[in-house]
Structure formats: structure tokens, C-alpha cells
Design an enzyme around this catalytic site. Structure first.
Site, PDB file in Angstrom:
ATOM      1  N   VAL A  89       0.817  -1.211   0.000  1.00  0.00           N
ATOM      2  CA  VAL A  89       0.000   0.000   0.000  1.00  0.00           C
ATOM      3  C   VAL A  89       0.853   1.263   0.000  1.00  0.00           C
ATOM      4  CG1 VAL A  89      -1.989  -1.123   1.075  1.00  0.00           C
ATOM      5  CG2 VAL A  89      -0.230  -0.084   2.531  1.00  0.00           C
ATOM      6  N   HIS A 105      -4.400  -3.866  -2.778  1.00  0.00           N
ATOM      7  CA  HIS A 105      -4.903  -3.677  -1.419  1.00  0.00           C
ATOM      8  C   HIS A 105      -5.068  -2.208  -1.035  1.00  0.00           C
ATOM      9  CE1 HIS A 105      -3.187  -7.935  -0.461  1.00  0.00           C
ATOM     10  NE2 HIS A 105      -4.301  -7.971  -1.157  1.00  0.00           N
TER      11      HIS A 105
END
Length: 231
Positions: A89, A105
Site C-alpha cells: 500500500v 490492497h
């Protein structure tokens, strides 16, 4: 027409820049149970805790830099059509210079509306209760939590199906649905699996090449080989 390279990256790539991996062996993430900070239920129960948790993760990004693995992948774009599909991320791939990155994600440097997931905003500071979108709803981290759909998965599958080469770097291949992507690669396409503790059998896939090295050591070697092939 340039050949397609699809790169699947996991926490091991970011860890070598100094970012902590997703969770420790005891199942805790920075001292928190994953259910507390990475589920819709955890957010509903204690939104302040969750917002503060991601505020700390966001701050960490400004203390780290892309490493040799990130930088090596950028070099491939001179010879190939490259897409990076990452479970991470952070923004280290983008900061290194990669131009086509799919975040399965979510992204720490973005937030989104609590009522409309299509309202996504760039965000580099702390996110607090009371920060709202244009529709008046509380903003939340732009992170795919456990129990939520992975909106970029279909796109990632389509891209993987086009791969002439597949690279898997720094991931245990234990987190689904991301781990399923390898099964969508064409059977004739070489697969490079780069991890210091590879948990995959050499016979698991046709044309599988296992490189038991860290990302910063293994990726530049594979990139050099692929560039030689592409020229």
C-alpha cells in the site's frame, strides 16, 4: 510489439526499504490484532484507533526510499511493456519511476468516502474524525480490509493473462486472492520467483525459475537477464 512483463510484488520488497511487513509471526500488526485495524468491523468499533493506526503507517512512508529492487524494475520499461501488480500500500514503486502500478490492497496516500468508494482523494497528512468528502461522509483509509472486495482484482487477472514473463517478488503467495494470480499466467510464460525463503516447489509450474535471494539482490539479476533478451 514489445513483450509483456507482469510483476507481482509483496511485503518483502517494501521491507528492504525499512517498512515493516504486514504482520509479525504472532499475527499482530504493529502490536494490534489484525481484526482491530484491518476490518470494517474494527473500524466501526473504534474508528479513532484505526485512523491513528494508518496515520502512523502513512508517516513512515516519508522516512523511507525506494530500494535497488524498485529501481531495477523501472529499467525494464525501456525494453518491455511492464505492469506491476502489488499487494503493498506504499508508493515506493511510483517514486522509483514505475509508470503502470496496480495496487490490489489500496494506497496509504489516498483516502475515500465512507459511502461512495468511487470518491477517492490524494491524502498525505493525518486523517481525523470530522474529515469529510464533498458528499458529507467521513473519509476513511483507501485500504482494502479483510472481508472487503478487491476492486482491482479483475483488472489484475486480465493483465496477468497477457504476460510473456511473470516475476513474483517478496511475497509468500499465501494471501488470497492475490496468490491466485499466478494461475492465470499463460502456461508457456517463464515465471521468476524471487524470495530468500521460497515456499514453492520447482515443479509447481512449467518454466518456473526460483531465485532464493532477497529482492535487492535477486531482482537486478533477473532484470539484467530480461533486458539482454529484449535487446
Amino acid at each position: 510489439m514489445r513483450k509483456k512483463i507482469v510483476v507481482l510484488t509483496g511485503a518483502g520488497v517494501s521491507a528492504e526499504s525499512g517498512l515493516k511487513t504486514f504482520r509479525d509471526s504472532n499475527g499482530l500488526w504493529e502490536g494490534h490484532d489484525v481484526m482491530e485495524v484491518a476490518t470494517p468491523q474494527g473500524y466501526a468499533n473504534n474508528p479513532t484507533l484505526v485512523l491513528n493506526f494508518y496515520n502512523q503507517r502513512r508517516k513512515q512512508l516519508f522516512d523511507v526510499l525506494p530500494n535497488e529492487a524498485h529501481m531495477a524494475l523501472v529499467l525494464l520499461e525501456a525494453s518491455y511493456d511492464v505492469t506491476i501488480i502489488t499487494q503493498n500500500v506504499d508508493d515506493l514503486h511510483e517514486r522509483a519511476g514505475s509508470t503502470d502500478v496496480i495496487h490490489l490492497h489500496g494506497e496509504l496516500l489516498k483516502v475515500r468516502s465512507s459511502i461512495d468508494p468511487d470518491v477517492v482523494i490524494d491524502w498525505k497528512t493525518d486523517l481525523k474524525l470530522g474529515d469529510t468528502c464533498e458528499k458529507g461522509s467521513q473519509l476513511r483509509p483507501h485500504i482494502v480490509w479483510f472481508g472487503e472486495e478487491v476492486p482491482m482484482l479483475d483488472r489484475a487477472i486480465e493483465i496477468t493473462q497477457e504476460a510473456d514473463f511473470l516475476m513474483i517478488i517478496g511475497t509468500s503467495m499465501q494471501v488470497y486472492p492475490a496468490a491466485s494470480l499466478v494461475h492465470f499466467a499463460p502456461t508457456h510464460s517463464p515465471i521468476y520467483f524471487i524470495d530468500p525463503k521460497p515456499n514453492i516447489s520447482p515443479s509447481a509450474f512449467e518454466n518456473l525459475v526460483i531465485i532464493p535471494e532477497t529482492a535487492v539482490k535477486g531482482v537486478p539479476t533477473v532484470v539484467g537477464d530480461l533486458i539482454d533478451r529484449g535487446l
